[in-house]
Design an enzyme around this catalytic site. Sequence first.
Site, mmCIF file in Angstrom:
data_model
loop_
_atom_site.group_PDB
_atom_site.id
_atom_site.type_symbol
_atom_site.label_atom_id
_atom_site.label_comp_id
_atom_site.label_asym_id
_atom_site.label_seq_id
_atom_site.Cartn_x
_atom_site.Cartn_y
_atom_site.Cartn_z
ATOM 1 N N ASP A 45 0.831 -1.273 0.039
ATOM 2 C CA ASP A 45 -0.075 -0.066 0.111
ATOM 3 C C ASP A 45 0.856 1.276 0.087
ATOM 4 O OD1 ASP A 45 -2.154 1.743 0.097
ATOM 5 O OD2 ASP A 45 -2.297 1.517 2.305
ATOM 6 N N ASP A 48 2.928 1.277 -3.710
ATOM 7 C CA ASP A 48 2.263 1.807 -4.789
ATOM 8 C C ASP A 48 2.236 3.272 -4.795
ATOM 9 O OD1 ASP A 48 0.302 2.312 -2.762
ATOM 10 O OD2 ASP A 48 -1.132 0.963 -3.802
ATOM 11 N N GLY A 49 2.078 3.792 -3.600
ATOM 12 C CA GLY A 49 2.092 5.517 -3.484
ATOM 13 C C GLY A 49 3.364 6.068 -3.988
ATOM 14 N N ARG A 53 4.034 8.743 -7.207
ATOM 15 C CA ARG A 53 4.695 9.898 -7.207
ATOM 16 C C ARG A 53 6.011 9.950 -8.032
ATOM 17 N NH1 ARG A 53 3.125 8.813 -1.770
ATOM 18 N NH2 ARG A 53 4.980 8.218 -1.247
ATOM 19 N N SER A 59 -3.664 8.889 -10.149
ATOM 20 C CA SER A 59 -4.917 8.770 -10.695
ATOM 21 C C SER A 59 -6.073 8.741 -9.745
ATOM 22 C CB SER A 59 -5.046 7.648 -11.708
ATOM 23 O OG SER A 59 -4.957 6.514 -10.923
ATOM 24 N N ASP A 66 -7.170 2.059 -4.418
ATOM 25 C CA ASP A 66 -6.343 1.657 -3.010
ATOM 26 C C ASP A 66 -7.088 1.901 -1.810
ATOM 27 O OD1 ASP A 66 -3.483 1.762 -2.139
ATOM 28 O OD2 ASP A 66 -3.808 3.685 -1.261
ATOM 29 N N ASP A 70 -7.856 -1.255 0.883
ATOM 30 C CA ASP A 70 -7.607 -1.154 2.462
ATOM 31 C C ASP A 70 -8.783 -1.296 3.132
ATOM 32 O OD1 ASP A 70 -4.987 -0.185 1.549
ATOM 33 O OD2 ASP A 70 -5.414 1.860 1.951
#
Length: 215
Positions: A45, A48-49, A53, A59, A66, A70
Amino acid sequence: MPSVYLYIPNIIGYFRIIINFKAFAICYSNKALFAILYFISFVLDGVDGWFARKFNQASTFGAVLDMVTDRVSTACLLALLSQFYRPGLVFLILLGLDITSHWFQMYSSFLSGKTSHKDVKHTGNWLLKLYYGHRPFMAFCCVSCEVLYIILFLFADEKSTSLLSVCRGILNQSPLIVLVFVSTLIGWAVKQLTNIIQMKTAADACVMYDLKRSK
């Protein structure tokens, strides 16, 4: 330009879903492997962030994917814990709070024309600003929450067990386990408080939108 569906962070999101399916499929037969897979999905999690960036691939679809991943994974784990412990209602209340708080926040952000539910610059609450404005603090709270649930899952008996009894038993473990447990308990408590404040703040924003629209 690649399709949004094929953005790197979104592909990682799909992989998280597959991992979660596998984890919950074996949660009763192999608790240790479940904990490992669940935690890997949680770590991804954050990965992927970083990719979003790094490659400018943030998006709206990715943000929704996401959050849904979660919320669903945490909800499933809380539902499991409600079956292992008594009173199970505690975990169902936490499940409801988590989903309600984030849904209100997402919808109020949409009504306000914000591009992210993490945009809380205009809120007057210092804890919300601290939570969403400082990634290390947010990470500590989120990691603490998930690790605490994993610990409770690993210590759960096959039969319905008293939550307080298990917590007392954990406090009698090695100093390292006690330290981790207490630390995660603190982070968990802060996150639940944040969820309550977030829900109330977002609900107020929805009411203000209604009042402005009725004028």
